[in-house]
Write a protein that holds these residues in place. Sequence first.
Motif, PDB file in Angstrom:
ATOM      1  N   SER A   1       0.843  -1.196   0.000  1.00  0.00           N
ATOM      2  CA  SER A   1       0.000   0.000   0.000  1.00  0.00           C
ATOM      3  C   SER A   1       0.874   1.240   0.000  1.00  0.00           C
ATOM      4  O   SER A   1       2.073   1.176   0.312  1.00  0.00           O
ATOM      5  CB  SER A   1      -0.910   0.023   1.233  1.00  0.00           C
ATOM      6  N   GLY A   2       0.257   2.369  -0.323  1.00  0.00           N
ATOM      7  CA  GLY A   2       0.998   3.619  -0.323  1.00  0.00           C
ATOM      8  C   GLY A   2       1.490   4.011   1.054  1.00  0.00           C
ATOM      9  O   GLY A   2       2.616   4.492   1.215  1.00  0.00           O
ATOM     10  N   HIS A   3       0.651   3.817   2.069  1.00  0.00           N
ATOM     11  CA  HIS A   3       1.056   4.168   3.434  1.00  0.00           C
ATOM     12  C   HIS A   3       2.255   3.334   3.875  1.00  0.00           C
ATOM     13  O   HIS A   3       3.218   3.851   4.459  1.00  0.00           O
ATOM     14  CB  HIS A   3      -0.108   3.960   4.404  1.00  0.00           C
TER      15      HIS A   3
ATOM     16  N   ARG B   1      11.614   4.947   4.085  1.00  0.00           N
ATOM     17  CA  ARG B   1      12.410   5.588   5.142  1.00  0.00           C
ATOM     18  C   ARG B   1      13.322   4.580   5.834  1.00  0.00           C
ATOM     19  O   ARG B   1      14.439   4.908   6.239  1.00  0.00           O
ATOM     20  CB  ARG B   1      11.487   6.241   6.170  1.00  0.00           C
ATOM     21  N   ALA B   2      12.847   3.344   5.955  1.00  0.00           N
ATOM     22  CA  ALA B   2      13.628   2.324   6.662  1.00  0.00           C
ATOM     23  C   ALA B   2      14.748   1.740   5.807  1.00  0.00           C
ATOM     24  O   ALA B   2      15.797   1.355   6.331  1.00  0.00           O
ATOM     25  CB  ALA B   2      12.702   1.200   7.133  1.00  0.00           C
ATOM     26  N   THR B   3      14.542   1.664   4.486  1.00  0.00           N
ATOM     27  CA  THR B   3      15.500   0.965   3.621  1.00  0.00           C
ATOM     28  C   THR B   3      16.357   1.887   2.760  1.00  0.00           C
ATOM     29  O   THR B   3      17.394   1.469   2.256  1.00  0.00           O
ATOM     30  CB  THR B   3      14.755  -0.010   2.692  1.00  0.00           C
ATOM     31  N   LEU B   4      15.913   3.135   2.545  1.00  0.00           N
ATOM     32  CA  LEU B   4      16.649   4.115   1.737  1.00  0.00           C
ATOM     33  C   LEU B   4      17.075   3.545   0.377  1.00  0.00           C
ATOM     34  O   LEU B   4      18.268   3.467   0.062  1.00  0.00           O
ATOM     35  CB  LEU B   4      17.875   4.624   2.503  1.00  0.00           C
ATOM     36  N   PRO B   5      16.117   3.164  -0.450  1.00  0.00           N
ATOM     37  CA  PRO B   5      16.453   2.601  -1.763  1.00  0.00           C
ATOM     38  C   PRO B   5      16.853   3.683  -2.763  1.00  0.00           C
ATOM     39  O   PRO B   5      16.672   4.881  -2.519  1.00  0.00           O
ATOM     40  CB  PRO B   5      15.135   1.946  -2.188  1.00  0.00           C
TER      41      PRO B   5
ATOM     42  N   ASP C   1      -0.207   9.683  -3.752  1.00  0.00           N
ATOM     43  CA  ASP C   1       0.063  10.282  -2.440  1.00  0.00           C
ATOM     44  C   ASP C   1       1.392   9.785  -1.882  1.00  0.00           C
ATOM     45  O   ASP C   1       2.172  10.564  -1.321  1.00  0.00           O
ATOM     46  CB  ASP C   1      -1.074   9.950  -1.476  1.00  0.00           C
ATOM     47  N   ALA C   2       1.667   8.491  -2.054  1.00  0.00           N
ATOM     48  CA  ALA C   2       2.935   7.946  -1.564  1.00  0.00           C
ATOM     49  C   ALA C   2       4.116   8.576  -2.296  1.00  0.00           C
ATOM     50  O   ALA C   2       5.139   8.907  -1.689  1.00  0.00           O
ATOM     51  CB  ALA C   2       2.951   6.430  -1.743  1.00  0.00           C
ATOM     52  N   THR C   3       3.980   8.763  -3.604  1.00  0.00           N
ATOM     53  CA  THR C   3       5.040   9.405  -4.385  1.00  0.00           C
ATOM     54  C   THR C   3       5.287  10.821  -3.890  1.00  0.00           C
ATOM     55  O   THR C   3       6.438  11.249  -3.714  1.00  0.00           O
ATOM     56  CB  THR C   3       4.653   9.431  -5.877  1.00  0.00           C
ATOM     57  N   ARG C   4       4.215  11.542  -3.642  1.00  0.00           N
ATOM     58  CA  ARG C   4       4.338  12.927  -3.169  1.00  0.00           C
ATOM     59  C   ARG C   4       5.069  12.982  -1.825  1.00  0.00           C
ATOM     60  O   ARG C   4       5.954  13.827  -1.620  1.00  0.00           O
ATOM     61  CB  ARG C   4       2.944  13.549  -3.052  1.00  0.00           C
ATOM     62  N   ARG C   5       4.720  12.074  -0.921  1.00  0.00           N
ATOM     63  CA  ARG C   5       5.353  12.084   0.400  1.00  0.00           C
ATOM     64  C   ARG C   5       6.824  11.688   0.318  1.00  0.00           C
ATOM     65  O   ARG C   5       7.671  12.252   1.022  1.00  0.00           O
ATOM     66  CB  ARG C   5       4.594  11.146   1.343  1.00  0.00           C
TER      67      ARG C   5
ATOM     68  N   THR D   1       8.915  12.000  -2.369  1.00  0.00           N
ATOM     69  CA  THR D   1       9.734  13.000  -3.060  1.00  0.00           C
ATOM     70  C   THR D   1       9.830  14.315  -2.292  1.00  0.00           C
ATOM     71  O   THR D   1      10.749  15.099  -2.518  1.00  0.00           O
ATOM     72  CB  THR D   1       9.186  13.272  -4.472  1.00  0.00           C
ATOM     73  N   ALA D   2       8.883  14.558  -1.379  1.00  0.00           N
ATOM     74  CA  ALA D   2       8.913  15.797  -0.596  1.00  0.00           C
ATOM     75  C   ALA D   2       9.770  15.676   0.659  1.00  0.00           C
ATOM     76  O   ALA D   2      10.069  16.686   1.303  1.00  0.00           O
ATOM     77  CB  ALA D   2       7.491  16.201  -0.203  1.00  0.00           C
ATOM     78  N   ASP D   3      10.179  14.471   1.007  1.00  0.00           N
ATOM     79  CA  ASP D   3      10.942  14.246   2.237  1.00  0.00           C
ATOM     80  C   ASP D   3      12.432  14.453   1.960  1.00  0.00           C
ATOM     81  O   ASP D   3      13.032  13.692   1.196  1.00  0.00           O
ATOM     82  CB  ASP D   3      10.693  12.816   2.732  1.00  0.00           C
ATOM     83  N   PRO D   4      13.062  15.466   2.546  1.00  0.00           N
ATOM     84  CA  PRO D   4      14.485  15.725   2.268  1.00  0.00           C
ATOM     85  C   PRO D   4      15.400  14.579   2.683  1.00  0.00           C
ATOM     86  O   PRO D   4      16.497  14.431   2.140  1.00  0.00           O
ATOM     87  CB  PRO D   4      14.782  16.998   3.075  1.00  0.00           C
ATOM     88  N   LEU D   5      14.956  13.747   3.613  1.00  0.00           N
ATOM     89  CA  LEU D   5      15.770  12.607   4.030  1.00  0.00           C
ATOM     90  C   LEU D   5      15.759  11.487   2.999  1.00  0.00           C
ATOM     91  O   LEU D   5      16.563  10.556   3.078  1.00  0.00           O
ATOM     92  CB  LEU D   5      15.277  12.074   5.379  1.00  0.00           C
ATOM     93  N   LEU D   6      14.832  11.575   2.028  1.00  0.00           N
ATOM     94  CA  LEU D   6      14.706  10.536   1.004  1.00  0.00           C
ATOM     95  C   LEU D   6      15.105  11.061  -0.371  1.00  0.00           C
ATOM     96  O   LEU D   6      14.618  10.585  -1.390  1.00  0.00           O
ATOM     97  CB  LEU D   6      13.264  10.011   0.966  1.00  0.00           C
ATOM     98  N   SER D   7      15.997  12.027  -0.403  1.00  0.00           N
ATOM     99  CA  SER D   7      16.341  12.680  -1.668  1.00  0.00           C
ATOM    100  C   SER D   7      16.976  11.726  -2.675  1.00  0.00           C
ATOM    101  O   SER D   7      16.903  11.947  -3.884  1.00  0.00           O
ATOM    102  CB  SER D   7      17.287  13.854  -1.408  1.00  0.00           C
ATOM    103  N   ARG D   8      17.586  10.642  -2.207  1.00  0.00           N
ATOM    104  CA  ARG D   8      18.212   9.699  -3.138  1.00  0.00           C
ATOM    105  C   ARG D   8      17.200   8.753  -3.767  1.00  0.00           C
ATOM    106  O   ARG D   8      17.481   8.134  -4.795  1.00  0.00           O
ATOM    107  CB  ARG D   8      19.295   8.879  -2.437  1.00  0.00           C
ATOM    108  N   ALA D   9      16.025   8.614  -3.156  1.00  0.00           N
ATOM    109  CA  ALA D   9      15.014   7.673  -3.654  1.00  0.00           C
ATOM    110  C   ALA D   9      14.238   8.306  -4.795  1.00  0.00           C
ATOM    111  O   ALA D   9      13.638   9.365  -4.643  1.00  0.00           O
ATOM    112  CB  ALA D   9      14.071   7.270  -2.527  1.00  0.00           C
ATOM    113  N   ARG D  10      14.221   7.652  -5.948  1.00  0.00           N
ATOM    114  CA  ARG D  10      13.495   8.158  -7.111  1.00  0.00           C
ATOM    115  C   ARG D  10      12.360   7.193  -7.433  1.00  0.00           C
ATOM    116  O   ARG D  10      12.537   5.979  -7.409  1.00  0.00           O
ATOM    117  CB  ARG D  10      14.437   8.329  -8.302  1.00  0.00           C
ATOM    118  N   VAL D  11      11.204   7.745  -7.738  1.00  0.00           N
ATOM    119  CA  VAL D  11      10.001   6.933  -7.944  1.00  0.00           C
ATOM    120  C   VAL D  11       9.789   6.677  -9.431  1.00  0.00           C
ATOM    121  O   VAL D  11       9.751   7.612 -10.243  1.00  0.00           O
ATOM    122  CB  VAL D  11       8.764   7.626  -7.348  1.00  0.00           C
ATOM    123  N   LEU D  12       9.647   5.404  -9.771  1.00  0.00           N
ATOM    124  CA  LEU D  12       9.319   4.982 -11.131  1.00  0.00           C
ATOM    125  C   LEU D  12       7.954   4.309 -11.081  1.00  0.00           C
ATOM    126  O   LEU D  12       7.804   3.238 -10.489  1.00  0.00           O
ATOM    127  CB  LEU D  12      10.380   4.011 -11.658  1.00  0.00           C
TER     128      LEU D  12
END
Length: 221
Positions: free
Chosen positions: A35-37, A44-48, A64-68, A70-81
């Motif tokens: 799920s998105g949640h 956040r736990a795995t930092l892919p 909604d999951a994509t928005r959250r 990509t908006a989180d500065p701690l997840l800047s390395r994670a890119r959503v496909l």
Amino acid sequence: MIRVVLVDDQELVRAGLRALLEHDRDIEVVGEAGSGHAAARLVRATLPDVVLMDLRMPGGDGIDATRRITADPLLSRARVLVLTTFDDDADIVAAIRAGAAGYLLKDVPSGELRDAVRAVAAGGNLLAPSVTRQVMHRIAAGPEPPARDARLDLLTDRELVVLARVGLGESNAEIGRALFISPATARTHVGRLLAKLDLRDRTQLAVFAHRSGVVPPPAAD
């Protein structure tokens, strides 16, 4: 090693994607969510490096999951496909606005999916050809014809033809068949276009083709 998180509400789909991606040794699936949640917490736990995201799921959708993510500065390395069966305009535009780096349909060949994961992990942006056509038509729609861009004068006649076909969302193989050249030659032309026009990727090239008038806007209904 490219670290990937899979997000899809169907366990069987996730299992198939895991097997497909881990066929090559440079890709590792580090987590799965249904799920998105759950996806946001897992990322956040795995930092892919890449999150392969379905769109329509119970318990929080992929937009909604994509928005959250990509908006989180701690997840800047994670890119959503995004990987989905839905190709309607609303979903495509919403995903891109939410920050998705790519949008593919689930009928994509396995090798192309692995290549897409690599491209997105390397910082690229990628849209399925059919999706590119829809997005570019939407961007190009408007009452005034686009002004001619002076950079078009830098291009040869063949490069203008290739540019138009990129704008229509055609792949290198499709361009090659239409122009009776090899896919490798088509790829070379695309590379020269990117260099001459000072553009980053194929998506920017397609946008330029429409905005510069190389691809005319669709006729009004």
